[in-house]
Design an enzyme around this catalytic site. Structure first.
Site, mmCIF file in Angstrom:
data_model
loop_
_atom_site.group_PDB
_atom_site.id
_atom_site.type_symbol
_atom_site.label_atom_id
_atom_site.label_comp_id
_atom_site.label_asym_id
_atom_site.label_seq_id
_atom_site.Cartn_x
_atom_site.Cartn_y
_atom_site.Cartn_z
ATOM 1 N N LYS A 1 0.849 -1.196 0.000
ATOM 2 C CA LYS A 1 0.000 0.000 0.000
ATOM 3 C C LYS A 1 0.886 1.247 0.000
ATOM 4 C CE LYS A 1 -3.655 2.191 2.572
ATOM 5 N NZ LYS A 1 -4.497 2.206 3.761
ATOM 6 N N GLU B 1 10.823 -4.501 4.069
ATOM 7 C CA GLU B 1 10.956 -5.881 3.582
ATOM 8 C C GLU B 1 10.588 -5.971 2.100
ATOM 9 O OE1 GLU B 1 9.406 -4.841 6.277
ATOM 10 O OE2 GLU B 1 9.549 -6.264 7.940
ATOM 11 N N GLY C 1 -4.384 -2.385 5.013
ATOM 12 C CA GLY C 1 -3.592 -3.531 4.562
ATOM 13 C C GLY C 1 -4.259 -4.863 4.873
ATOM 14 N N ARG C 2 -4.757 -5.015 6.106
ATOM 15 C CA ARG C 2 -5.307 -6.321 6.485
ATOM 16 C C ARG C 2 -6.641 -6.634 5.814
ATOM 17 N NH1 ARG C 2 -4.085 -2.882 10.430
ATOM 18 N NH2 ARG C 2 -5.691 -1.994 11.768
ATOM 19 N N GLU D 1 -3.807 -6.877 15.025
ATOM 20 C CA GLU D 1 -3.421 -5.551 14.531
ATOM 21 C C GLU D 1 -4.626 -4.596 14.643
ATOM 22 O OE1 GLU D 1 -0.011 -4.789 11.637
ATOM 23 O OE2 GLU D 1 -1.730 -4.387 10.374
ATOM 24 N N HIS E 1 -1.094 -33.506 19.276
ATOM 25 C CA HIS E 1 0.108 -34.189 19.779
ATOM 26 C C HIS E 1 1.148 -33.174 20.212
ATOM 27 C CE1 HIS E 1 -1.587 -37.961 18.340
ATOM 28 N NE2 HIS E 1 -2.058 -37.209 17.346
ATOM 29 N N LYS F 1 9.979 -0.031 13.537
ATOM 30 C CA LYS F 1 10.497 0.140 12.169
ATOM 31 C C LYS F 1 11.553 1.244 12.171
ATOM 32 C CE LYS F 1 6.163 -0.947 9.748
ATOM 33 N NZ LYS F 1 5.115 -0.405 8.903
#
Ligand code: F6P
Length: 502
Positions: free
Chosen positions: A200, A206, A261-262, A347, A378, A490
């Site tokens: 966005k 990254e 974003g999400r 978030e 397990h 950040k």
């Protein structure tokens, strides 16, 4: 929940004590209430009958909703008003799937034009009408993005892998770790690879670094700078930065600033899904979500299923002291759902000031985690059955009559049901010498079952959780649409990096 009077709060706390008392029944016993708590919405069967509630709990929770500002916040949300107060932005992801009937018609039309545009691009790549710089069909697509620009996309591509027909292979690069990058690139040929840069902001470290590495890899092998224009596309709200990176305007698919974003999976950032399953099935994915939106828009009080789920969440987290929500998926295709929901819930609702900026005097979203059955049984189910932590859970299973091996599906579902039963009923050996075998039970949880995991059902499931997230945020009176907490780290990482990289 400042809006609750002391009297109301005391009433809720007292009721919670009653529900948690050892002598209290650990499940809904009233058959008619059991039936009322077993609901259907757009291909999802949602069974809340293993929550720790009775009729009076529901009355108290309904009252809590009615005293809150939720209705008003929801009205602003649906009208496209700026519900993201700290960034002065509306939240329009529902409009991306045509789920906001009250939105102004011009905007709705623009959204539909943008959608047609990116879906046409997807079909042209799939059919080979758009090809590589040397006229080859694209066989591989690498989606570069992180957080909201990645999690929903990979979840959907993974869940719907068996619906893929002639589409290219879709790969995802999100972490800044060099190894997954190198592992992936060495398997690909530049002349048949298309890169989608989903960001966005077009400034996330990254994504920026991984895209630059991919660009260098491409140019080192192909040589000619102009050829890159066919091989890189951007899904972004920052077209200028994309163009500066070298992506031509025709390869940039806009993302409106009002799409968090999400929630971006419903916008042009959903392109990898359309590339994988084709635009027809991609629209079924939207339609599943739109049907849930329709329910969200038209229903109120306890008939609104996401609202009921959120009220049960408040009950579990704020009054029954459940410190986590476990997402237990009994289908391998859903292996990424817990991560996607972590971002969505945590978030959005990991906040500690109210919408008007005051410190919350109550806790908000607990930690969301999870994994897959039966593997989880397990690993961590021992703690779930005999540990000391209070938790809530969602079990998710698929009936799947078309499973290629019915016996395996029956085992999966038998285990899901068995775990749910023990988590609810517990097991008491009535003998001191065998107390180590006792299982307390009484863990509130919901069973979500789908007949199949197709595009429509997946769309419904994701939209259902989005609406639950919205209602939780509104009930807690927090802003679910910003994420300032992640910014500080950040900034600090930039200066530490400069030191390390000297
Ligand atoms: O770090 C959190 C976050 O801002 C998310 O909200 C967002 O989805 C992600 O980073 C990626 O941001 P962008 O799409 O701008 O690259």
């Amino acid at each position: 929940m400042r809006y609750l009077t002391r009297k109301k709060l005391a009433e809720l706390e007292l009721h919670a004590k009653r529900v948690l008392a050892p002598e209290s029944a650990h499940q809904v016993e009233d058959i008619s209430l059991q039936e009322r708590l077993h609901l259907q919405i757009a291909g999802l069967s949602i069974d809340h009958s293993r929550q720790l509630v009775d009729e009076s709990t529901l009355d108290i929770l309904l009252n809590l909703y009615q005293q809150s500002n939720t209705k008003k916040i929801r009205a602003s949300y649906l009208e496209g008003e700026p519900v993201n107060l700290t960034e002065d932005l509306a939240s329009l992801h529902m409009a991306m799937r045509d789920g906001m009937p009250e939105l102004n018609p011009q905007l709705r039309q623009q959204i539909s034009i943008d959608r047609e545009h990116y879906l046409k691009f997807a079909e042209s790549i799939r059919s080979g009408a758009i090809r590589s710089y040397n006229n080859k069909i694209f066989t591989d697509v690498v989606h570069i993005g992180i957080g909201g620009s990645h999690l929903g996309q990979e979840l959907a591509v993974e869940c719907l892998k068996d619906r893929r027909d002639k589409g290219p292979n879709i790969h995802f690069l999100s972490n800044i770790d060099s190894r997954p990058l190198m592992d992936l690139l060495q398997k690909l040929k530049p002349e048949t690879t298309l890169f989608l840069v989903a960001s966005k902001s077009f400034s996330t470290t990254e994504t920026k670094i991984n895209s630059m590495r991919a660009k260098a890899w491409f140019l080192e092998r192909v040589g000619d700078k102009d050829s890159m224009t066919n091989h890189f596309s951007a899904l972004t709200s920052n077209p200028r930065a994309a163009q500066e990176f070298g992506i031509p305007e025709k390869m940039v698919f806009p993302l409106m600033p009002e799409i968090g974003g999400r929630f971006s999976v419903w916008s042009s950032a959903g392109l990898p899904i359309a590339l994988s399953i084709g635009s027809k099935k991609y629209m079924e994915f939207h339609e599943g979500a739109r049907m849930v939106d329709e329910h969200f828009v038209s229903q109120d009080n306890l008939s609104n299923i996401p609202l009921l789920t959120a009220l049960l969440g408040v009950w579990n987290y704020n009054f029954l002291n459940c410190h986590t929500l476990a997402v237990l998926c009994y289908d391998q295709r859903l292996r990424l759902l817990p991560q996607y929901l972590q971002q969505l819930f945590m978030e959005c609702n990991g906040k500690s000031v109210t919408r008007s900026g005051e410190e919350c005097e109550y806790s908000t979203m607990p930690v969301v985690w999870g994994g897959q059955g039966t593997g989880g049984q397990h690993a961590y189910h021992q703690l779930l059955h005999q540990g000391t932590s209070a938790f809530a859970a969602d079990f998710i299973a698929i009936t799947d009559k078309d499973d290629p091996i019915a016996e395996h599906r029956n085992w999966l579902n038998a285990h899901a049901r068995a775990q749910s039963k023990v988590m609810s009923e517990g097991w008491n050996r009535d003998s001191n010498s065998e107390s180590f075998k006792n299982i307390r039970g009484g863990h509130p949880h919901t069973n979500i079952v789908m007949n199949q995991l197709g595009p429509s059902e997946l769309g419904s499931l994701m939209a259902y959780y989005e609406h639950v997230t919205f209602y939780l945020g509104a009930l807690w009176d927090i802003n679910s649409f910003d994420q300032w907490g992640v910014e500080r780290g950040k900034t600090i990482a930039n200066s530490i990096f400069n030191e390390l990289n000297k």
